[in-house]
Design a protein around this motif. Structure first.
Motif, PDB file in Angstrom:
ATOM      1  N   GLN A   1       0.826  -1.210   0.000  1.00 14.78           N
ATOM      2  CA  GLN A   1       0.000   0.000   0.000  1.00 14.78           C
ATOM      3  C   GLN A   1       0.860   1.259   0.000  1.00 14.78           C
ATOM      4  N   GLN A   2       0.429   2.211  -0.806  1.00 13.34           N
ATOM      5  CA  GLN A   2       1.175   3.460  -0.968  1.00 13.34           C
ATOM      6  C   GLN A   2       1.444   4.159   0.355  1.00 13.34           C
TER       7      GLN A   2
ATOM      8  N   ASP B   1     -12.050  -4.899   0.629  1.00 16.20           N
ATOM      9  CA  ASP B   1     -11.062  -5.018   1.697  1.00 16.20           C
ATOM     10  C   ASP B   1     -10.695  -6.472   1.897  1.00 16.20           C
ATOM     11  N   PHE B   2     -11.701  -7.324   1.871  1.00 15.68           N
ATOM     12  CA  PHE B   2     -11.459  -8.753   2.064  1.00 15.68           C
ATOM     13  C   PHE B   2     -10.527  -9.293   0.991  1.00 15.68           C
ATOM     14  N   VAL B   3     -10.820  -8.932  -0.263  1.00 12.36           N
ATOM     15  CA  VAL B   3      -9.982  -9.403  -1.361  1.00 12.36           C
ATOM     16  C   VAL B   3      -8.550  -8.916  -1.164  1.00 12.36           C
ATOM     17  N   SER B   4      -8.429  -7.656  -0.785  1.00 15.76           N
ATOM     18  CA  SER B   4      -7.111  -7.070  -0.605  1.00 15.76           C
ATOM     19  C   SER B   4      -6.346  -7.778   0.515  1.00 15.76           C
ATOM     20  N   ILE B   5      -7.015  -7.988   1.640  1.00 23.07           N
ATOM     21  CA  ILE B   5      -6.357  -8.670   2.759  1.00 23.07           C
ATOM     22  C   ILE B   5      -5.973 -10.094   2.357  1.00 23.07           C
ATOM     23  N   ALA B   6      -6.914 -10.799   1.737  1.00 20.68           N
ATOM     24  CA  ALA B   6      -6.638 -12.177   1.327  1.00 20.68           C
ATOM     25  C   ALA B   6      -5.439 -12.233   0.386  1.00 20.68           C
ATOM     26  N   ALA B   7      -5.406 -11.325  -0.581  1.00 25.95           N
ATOM     27  CA  ALA B   7      -4.312 -11.336  -1.548  1.00 25.95           C
ATOM     28  C   ALA B   7      -2.979 -11.079  -0.866  1.00 25.95           C
ATOM     29  N   HIS B   8      -2.955 -10.138   0.071  1.00 24.05           N
ATOM     30  CA  HIS B   8      -1.714  -9.870   0.792  1.00 24.05           C
ATOM     31  C   HIS B   8      -1.276 -11.093   1.589  1.00 24.05           C
TER      32      HIS B   8
ATOM     33  N   LEU C   1      -5.432 -10.407  -8.620  1.00 24.52           N
ATOM     34  CA  LEU C   1      -6.493 -10.178  -7.642  1.00 24.52           C
ATOM     35  C   LEU C   1      -6.282  -8.845  -6.941  1.00 24.52           C
ATOM     36  N   LEU C   2      -5.047  -8.638  -6.535  1.00 26.20           N
ATOM     37  CA  LEU C   2      -4.720  -7.404  -5.833  1.00 26.20           C
ATOM     38  C   LEU C   2      -4.919  -6.198  -6.747  1.00 26.20           C
ATOM     39  N   SER C   3      -4.483  -6.318  -8.000  1.00 25.08           N
ATOM     40  CA  SER C   3      -4.658  -5.213  -8.946  1.00 25.08           C
ATOM     41  C   SER C   3      -6.126  -4.897  -9.136  1.00 25.08           C
ATOM     42  N   VAL C   4      -6.940  -5.949  -9.295  1.00 19.06           N
ATOM     43  CA  VAL C   4      -8.370  -5.729  -9.502  1.00 19.06           C
ATOM     44  C   VAL C   4      -8.983  -5.023  -8.294  1.00 19.06           C
ATOM     45  N   SER C   5      -8.612  -5.462  -7.104  1.00 13.55           N
ATOM     46  CA  SER C   5      -9.217  -4.817  -5.927  1.00 13.55           C
ATOM     47  C   SER C   5      -8.766  -3.363  -5.836  1.00 13.55           C
TER      48      SER C   5
END
Lengths: 131, 491
Positions: free
Chosen positions: A86-87, B241-248, B297-301
């Motif tokens: 994250q930026q 947020d869920f997608v982002s957390i999951a991807a990380h 996935l991360l890019s899409v979110s």
């Protein structure tokens, strides 16, 4: 060259310490933020590889504490090795004072060693790659 | 007996005339000359009186009809038309009575419709506002009151822009501005919503639609309907947020897998036999695929949350094209495919993020390799077209049916029949490529015919002299210097 690798994941810690050792570095590891601070206070390192998401103390807090210590320790070069992209986190790390930011999952271990080698050879430090 | 008015007049006329002649004849034969003249005058006067009385009697119903009609004209729908004159006036009066009956019936129906409509508006959970052609509020239903926090009594009669303030991010969107927007913009407002400042100062997010009311080819007003989407927005945020957390989170084991396979490849491969090496190779490919999927996935979110970073700089795309081609060459060689690169040594400079654009090019080329048969031909072209730079990837693969073509650039769409699994370097999905090109203000498209092959292309505006000048000024560096230091994308 002495480096400290602070990383909470067992396997990733194992991989990096193997690869850096084979790259000719003397490696010390820490499994969480508090341990990292302990190691920093014991020894002067030529470089610190810092993960961000760690138990007890986050990588950014370790960095803050490091930069608040006395010279020469406080000026130890630090490369953030994180999977967070994250930026706002990158900006924060820049603000506190770091020398590079790399996303672990986007690079092979050898690529990371190569970047550190380049750094020590005086080339440009690794730029923060896109998220 | 029914007589028409005309008959009544004629009969009266004949009657009076006869009376007159009779009087004259009688007087002439009976009276002396002097008395005859006097009695003639008297008879004349009497006859005139009779005429007046008769005329009044005939026309009285007519004036009664006129009075009743006037009363009806003035809006008295309860006017009675009871004329009994045994002629056409009575008939007309009867017609009026029927007309009034119909009017009353229609008025009743209208009132009933009005009440039904009001009940409908009241029961709606969406706010509905009726405006006149100038934008003044005529009606404001219960849901509108609840959502906006304004009472109907407080807003009726006022102009909508005076009372309700809608914002798209920080920009105020007045009603008539909203109304004049193009279809795509209106669609965006409807889907993404606008913020409304409630009476108590808080904000609520609404999906808005407006329709004009057209009567006899003129706009006589507008209906504005809105729907509270705050909850839906929250849900959407939580999903992203869920997608982002999951991807990380996924990146961590991925790092370990790729790390160990990398070590095996480099250091232990001497100890592996032939089949072991092959297994390792496939493991490496699979883990790279997994890595690409997680990154996608991360890019899409990030695209959905509008935090997908794009770094615009004057850029030369030639190195990016060459890198992308090099990336897929091993695979193409295995499939005995020919990749032809028709790219001049120098391309016009475009304003863009060379890393992201490189990802788009890689996406096109990797798709071409994957979806083209063994021995196929793939051409990569880059050329100037008017004021744009166009990059196209042409293959002679299986082509894409027309039905699928529209959905190609949407999320999660996968054209069937990817030949051979284990595709390396799938780059980014077409959805992400589309987002990248569109945020560069470019165009992206496909031309394809089933069985004949496909062409995927994008075009970007060429950086104008003033764009470059602005960039140089703000970055203290000439474009020429910058292009020589340009980093090359790593996969």
């Amino acid at each position: 060259m002495k480096i400290l690798i602070a990383e909470d994941d067992f396997f990733i810690r194992d991989i990096y310490s193997k690869v850096f050792s084979q790259g000719g570095y003397e490696v010390v590891v820490a499994a969480d933020g508090e341990e990292a601070i302990l190691r920093i206070k014991e020894k002067q390192f030529d470089l610190i590889l810092l993960d961000i998401m760690m138990p007890k103390l986050s990588g950014l807090d370790v960095l803050r504490q490091l930069r608040a210590m006395t010279a020469p320790v406080k000026d130890t070069p630090v490369f953030i090795l994180s999977n967070l992209g994250q930026q706002n986190i990158i900006q924060e790390a820049f603000k506190i004072g770091m020398d590079g930011y790399m996303i672990k999952s986007q690079m092979t271990p050898q690529q990371i060693v190569d970047e550190i080698n380049s750094y020590f050879q005086g080339k440009k430090p690794a730029p923060a790659k896109p998220q | 007996m029914k007589l028409t008015v005309q008959e009544k007049i004629l009969i009266s006329f004949v009657f009076l005339l006869s009376l007159l002649l009779l009087a004259v004849a009688f007087g002439y034969s009976v009276f002396s000359a002097s008395i005859f003249l006097k009695s003639l005058i008297v008879a004349f006067v009497v006859i005139i009186l009779l005429a007046v009385i008769l005329s009044i009697k005939i026309t009285k119903p007519l004036s009664k009809l006129r009075e009743s009609a006037e009363s009806l004209e003035n809006g008295q729908l309860s006017t009675k038309f009871n004329i009994e004159s045994d002629d056409e006036i009575e008939t007309i009066s009867g017609s009026f009575t029927n007309i009034v009956k119909q009017l009353l019936r229609e008025e009743k129906t209208l009132t009933h419709n009005k009440i039904e409509t009001e009940a409908l508006l009241k029961s709606l959970t969406d706010g509905v506002i009726t405006l006149d052609e100038k934008g003044n509020i005529i009606a404001f239903n219960k849901a509108a009151e609840e959502t906006s926090g304004f009472a109907a009594s407080a807003v009726i009669g006022k102009n909508i822009d005076e009372v309700l303030h809608f914002y798209d991010a920080l920009a105020l969107v007045p009603f008539f501005v909203y109304n004049q927007q193009k279809e795509e913009v209106v669609k965006k407002f409807r889907e993404k919503g606008l913020n409304l400042n409630r009476a108590d100062g808080t904000k609520v997010r609404l999906a808005l639609t407006t329709s004009p009311v057209v009567f006899e080819d003129k706009k006589t007003g507008f209906i504005v309907a809105f729907h509270d989407i705050s909850k839906e927005e929250e849900l959407e945020e939580m999903k992203l947020d869920f997608v982002s957390i999951a991807a990380h989170e996924l990146r961590t084991p991925l790092t370990a897998i790729r790390g160990y396979t990398s070590i095996l490849e480099m250091q232990n491969s001497k100890e592996l036999n032939q089949s072991g090496k092959e297994l390792l190779k496939r493991l490496v490919i699979s883990s790279e695929n997994l890595g690409n999927l997680v990154e996608n996935l991360l890019s899409v979110s990030r695209i959905e949350k509008s935090i997908f970073s794009i770094n615009m700089k004057p850029s030369d795309l030639v190195p990016a094209i060459k890198t992308a081609v090099d990336n897929v060459r091993p695979q193409a060689t295995v499939k005995q495919q020919t990749i032809t690169v028709m790219v001049p040594d120098q391309l016009p400079v475009v304003l863009g993020d060379v890393f992201r654009l490189g990802q788009v090019i890689l996406n096109f080329i990797a798709n071409a390799v994957n979806y083209t048969q063994k021995g196929g031909v793939i051409t990569v072209k880059a050329e100037r077209k008017d004021s744009t730079l166009q990059v196209s990837v042409i293959d002679n693969g299986q082509g894409i049916p027309k039905a699928s073509q529209e959905k190609l650039f949407t999320k999660f769409f996968r054209a069937s029949g990817a030949l051979e699994s284990g595709a390396k370097g799938t780059g980014l999905g077409l959805y992400i490529s589309k987002s990248i090109i569109e945020s560069h203000k470019g165009k992206i498209w496909v031309e394809s015919e089933e069985g004949k092959g496909s062409t995927f292309a994008f075009s970007l505006p060429i950086a104008s002299a003033s764009d470059i000048e602005t960039y140089e000024k703000t970055h203290n560096q000439t474009v020429a210097q910058m292009l020589t230091n340009q980093p090359v994308s790593k996969t």
